[in-house]
Design a protein around this motif. Structure first.
Motif, PDB file in Angstrom:
ATOM      1  N   ALA A  22       0.838  -1.201   0.000  1.00 38.89           N
ATOM      2  CA  ALA A  22       0.000   0.000   0.000  1.00 38.89           C
ATOM      3  C   ALA A  22       0.875   1.254   0.000  1.00 38.89           C
ATOM      4  O   ALA A  22       0.545   2.253  -0.651  1.00 38.89           O
ATOM      5  CB  ALA A  22      -0.934  -0.008   1.216  1.00 38.89           C
ATOM      6  N   ARG A  23       2.002   1.180   0.720  1.00 37.37           N
ATOM      7  CA  ARG A  23       2.944   2.323   0.705  1.00 37.37           C
ATOM      8  C   ARG A  23       3.475   2.554  -0.696  1.00 37.37           C
ATOM      9  O   ARG A  23       3.519   3.679  -1.184  1.00 37.37           O
ATOM     10  CB  ARG A  23       4.116   2.066   1.661  1.00 37.37           C
ATOM     11  CG  ARG A  23       3.900   2.625   3.054  1.00 37.37           C
ATOM     12  CD  ARG A  23       5.216   2.750   3.817  1.00 37.37           C
ATOM     13  NE  ARG A  23       5.935   1.490   3.936  1.00 37.37           N
ATOM     14  CZ  ARG A  23       5.714   0.589   4.897  1.00 37.37           C
ATOM     15  NH1 ARG A  23       4.792   0.807   5.815  1.00 37.37           N
ATOM     16  NH2 ARG A  23       6.407  -0.528   4.943  1.00 37.37           N
ATOM     17  N   ASP A  24       3.868   1.471  -1.380  1.00 38.63           N
ATOM     18  CA  ASP A  24       4.365   1.585  -2.771  1.00 38.63           C
ATOM     19  C   ASP A  24       3.322   2.252  -3.660  1.00 38.63           C
ATOM     20  O   ASP A  24       3.654   3.086  -4.496  1.00 38.63           O
ATOM     21  CB  ASP A  24       4.572   0.203  -3.416  1.00 38.63           C
ATOM     22  CG  ASP A  24       5.710  -0.588  -2.835  1.00 38.63           C
ATOM     23  OD1 ASP A  24       6.378  -0.100  -1.923  1.00 38.63           O
ATOM     24  OD2 ASP A  24       5.917  -1.731  -3.322  1.00 38.63           O
ATOM     25  N   LEU A  25       2.081   1.795  -3.510  1.00 34.35           N
ATOM     26  CA  LEU A  25       1.024   2.260  -4.420  1.00 34.35           C
ATOM     27  C   LEU A  25       0.453   3.611  -3.997  1.00 34.35           C
ATOM     28  O   LEU A  25      -0.371   4.183  -4.712  1.00 34.35           O
ATOM     29  CB  LEU A  25      -0.120   1.227  -4.480  1.00 34.35           C
ATOM     30  CG  LEU A  25       0.218  -0.190  -4.959  1.00 34.35           C
ATOM     31  CD1 LEU A  25      -1.020  -1.090  -4.881  1.00 34.35           C
ATOM     32  CD2 LEU A  25       0.753  -0.176  -6.393  1.00 34.35           C
ATOM     33  N   LYS A  26       0.848   4.066  -2.800  1.00 32.33           N
ATOM     34  CA  LYS A  26       0.347   5.332  -2.242  1.00 32.33           C
ATOM     35  C   LYS A  26      -1.172   5.327  -2.093  1.00 32.33           C
ATOM     36  O   LYS A  26      -1.862   6.290  -2.434  1.00 32.33           O
ATOM     37  CB  LYS A  26       0.809   6.529  -3.089  1.00 32.33           C
ATOM     38  CG  LYS A  26       2.329   6.647  -3.152  1.00 32.33           C
ATOM     39  CD  LYS A  26       2.753   7.943  -3.818  1.00 32.33           C
ATOM     40  CE  LYS A  26       4.241   8.186  -3.713  1.00 32.33           C
ATOM     41  NZ  LYS A  26       5.059   7.102  -4.284  1.00 32.33           N
ATOM     42  N   VAL A  27      -1.677   4.213  -1.612  1.00 30.24           N
ATOM     43  CA  VAL A  27      -3.112   4.101  -1.307  1.00 30.24           C
ATOM     44  C   VAL A  27      -3.244   3.559   0.122  1.00 30.24           C
ATOM     45  O   VAL A  27      -2.324   2.911   0.621  1.00 30.24           O
ATOM     46  CB  VAL A  27      -3.859   3.160  -2.295  1.00 30.24           C
ATOM     47  CG1 VAL A  27      -3.832   3.722  -3.708  1.00 30.24           C
ATOM     48  CG2 VAL A  27      -3.290   1.734  -2.260  1.00 30.24           C
ATOM     49  N   PRO A  28      -4.375   3.810   0.792  1.00 31.29           N
ATOM     50  CA  PRO A  28      -4.548   3.253   2.131  1.00 31.29           C
ATOM     51  C   PRO A  28      -4.758   1.747   2.112  1.00 31.29           C
ATOM     52  O   PRO A  28      -5.321   1.207   1.157  1.00 31.29           O
ATOM     53  CB  PRO A  28      -5.779   3.984   2.667  1.00 31.29           C
ATOM     54  CG  PRO A  28      -6.501   4.520   1.484  1.00 31.29           C
ATOM     55  CD  PRO A  28      -5.487   4.704   0.396  1.00 31.29           C
ATOM     56  N   HIS A  29      -4.280   1.102   3.179  1.00 34.14           N
ATOM     57  CA  HIS A  29      -4.460  -0.340   3.378  1.00 34.14           C
ATOM     58  C   HIS A  29      -5.741  -0.527   4.185  1.00 34.14           C
ATOM     59  O   HIS A  29      -5.796  -0.124   5.335  1.00 34.14           O
ATOM     60  CB  HIS A  29      -3.228  -0.866   4.137  1.00 34.14           C
ATOM     61  CG  HIS A  29      -3.409  -2.218   4.749  1.00 34.14           C
ATOM     62  ND1 HIS A  29      -2.654  -2.654   5.825  1.00 34.14           N
ATOM     63  CD2 HIS A  29      -4.231  -3.248   4.441  1.00 34.14           C
ATOM     64  CE1 HIS A  29      -3.013  -3.884   6.155  1.00 34.14           C
ATOM     65  NE2 HIS A  29      -3.964  -4.270   5.332  1.00 34.14           N
ATOM     66  N   LEU A  30      -6.761  -1.092   3.564  1.00 36.94           N
ATOM     67  CA  LEU A  30      -8.038  -1.268   4.256  1.00 36.94           C
ATOM     68  C   LEU A  30      -8.273  -2.741   4.547  1.00 36.94           C
ATOM     69  O   LEU A  30      -8.501  -3.533   3.631  1.00 36.94           O
ATOM     70  CB  LEU A  30      -9.206  -0.738   3.413  1.00 36.94           C
ATOM     71  CG  LEU A  30      -9.121   0.716   2.950  1.00 36.94           C
ATOM     72  CD1 LEU A  30     -10.470   1.147   2.368  1.00 36.94           C
ATOM     73  CD2 LEU A  30      -8.757   1.625   4.096  1.00 36.94           C
TER      74      LEU A  30
END
Ligand code: AP5
Ligand code: MG
Length: 210
Positions: free
Chosen positions: A23-31
Motif C-alpha cells: 500500500a505504501r508503494d502504491l500510495k493508497v490506504p491499506h483497508l
C-alpha cells in the motif's frame, strides 16, 4: 499504476504483512475489514458487539455489517485515490457488492501450504493497543512479549486458538476460495507464492502488480 487492488488468501497467508508494504508503494490506504472490525470490537461499538461472537468462532461476520463498516471507511478522503483491500471480499455476495461501487484493477492471491498457515497463525502475537503484528519465530519483538512501538503487552488473537483456526480454514475453502475462479474469469487474478521471507514475497507481489 494500480489503484484498486484486492489481496485474497487464507488466514495466515500474510495479507496484512504484505499489504502494509505494498500500500505504501502504491500510495493508497491499506483497508483491512478484519482490522476495522477488531477496532470496533475493542471500542465496544454496537457493530463491534454484534461482530465479536462470529469473529471469535472464526466464522464470517454478516455481509451487511461488513459492508457498513467498509462503506464508512471508504468515505474518508484518503480512499478517494484508491485502496488496497485486505480480507474483503470474502464470499460471492461481497464480490458482487464490491462490483457495484468499484472497478478493481487487480486481485492478488497469496498461496501458502496449510501446514505453514497453521504454523504462522500459532506463532502470531499482536499488540493489544496498536494491532502491530509479530511472530514468535519469524518476527519477534525486540523486547520479550512487548510491542516495539508502544511497549504494550502482546497477546494472541482470540481467533488464533486452534479450534477457531480450523474453522477459519474451512470457511476460507468453502466461501472465499470460489472467488479465485470468479476473478480468474474476469482476467483480474494473479497468484503469488507466499512462502519464503516477507521481502521475497513482496518482490513477487510487485511483479504481479507491474
Ligand atoms: P482477518 O483479520 O481478515 O483475518 P484472516 O483472513 O483470517 O487473515 P489473518 O489476518 O489471520 O492473516 P494474514 O493473511 O493477514 O496474515 P499476517 O500478515 O497477519 O479476519 C478476521 C475475522 O474478521 C474473520 O474470521 C471474520 O470473522 C471477520 N472478517 C474480516 N473480514 C471479513 C469480511 N470481509 N466478511 C466477513 N467477515 C470478515 O501473517 C500471519 C503471521 O505470519 C504473522 O505472525 C506474520 O508476522 C507472519 N508472516 C507473514 N508473512 C510471513 C512470511 N513471508 N514469512 C514468515 N512469517 C510471515
Ligand atoms: Mg490480517
Amino acid at each position: 499504476m494500480m489503484h484498486r487492488v484486492v489481496f485474497l488468501g487464507p488466514p495466515g497467508a500474510g495479507k496484512g504483512t504484505q499489504a502494509a508494504q505494498i500500500a505504501r508503494d502504491l500510495k493508497v490506504p491499506h483497508l483491512s475489514t478484519g482490522d476495522l472490525l477488531r477496532t470496533a470490537v475493542a471500542a465496544r461499538t454496537p457493530l463491534g458487539l454484534e461482530a465479536e461472537g462470529y469473529m471469535r468462532a472464526g466464522g464470517l461476520v454478516p455481509d451487511a455489517l461488513v459492508l457498513k463498516i467498509l462503506h464508512e471507511r471508504l468515505e474518508l478522503p484518503d480512499a478517494r485515490v484508491g485502496y488496497l483491500l485486505d480480507g474483503f471480499p470474502r464470499n460471492l455476495a461481497q464480490a458482487e457488492a464490491l462490483g457495484t461501487f468499484a472497478e478493481i484493477d487487480r486481485v492478488i492471491s497469496l498461496d501458502v501450504s496449510p501446514d505453514l498457515l497453521v504454523r504462522r497463525l500459532s506463532e502470531r502475537r499482536v499488540c493489544s493497543k496498536c494491532q502491530s503484528v509479530y511472530n514468535l519465530s519469524t518476527k519477534p519483538p525486540k523486547s520479550d512479549g512487548k510491542c516495539d512501538l508502544d511497549g504494550t503487552p502482546l497477546v494472541q488473537r482470540p481467533d488464533d486458538r486452534a479450534e477457531a483456526v480450523t474453522n477459519r480454514l474451512k470457511v476460507y475453502a468453502e466461501q472465499t476460495a470460489p472467488l479465485l475462479d470468479y476473478y480468474e474469469k474476469r482476467h483480474l487474478l494473479r497468484s503469488v507464492d507466499a512462502s519464503g521471507t516477507p521481502d521475497e514475497v513482496a518482490a513477487r507481489v510487485r511483479r504481479a502488480l507491474a
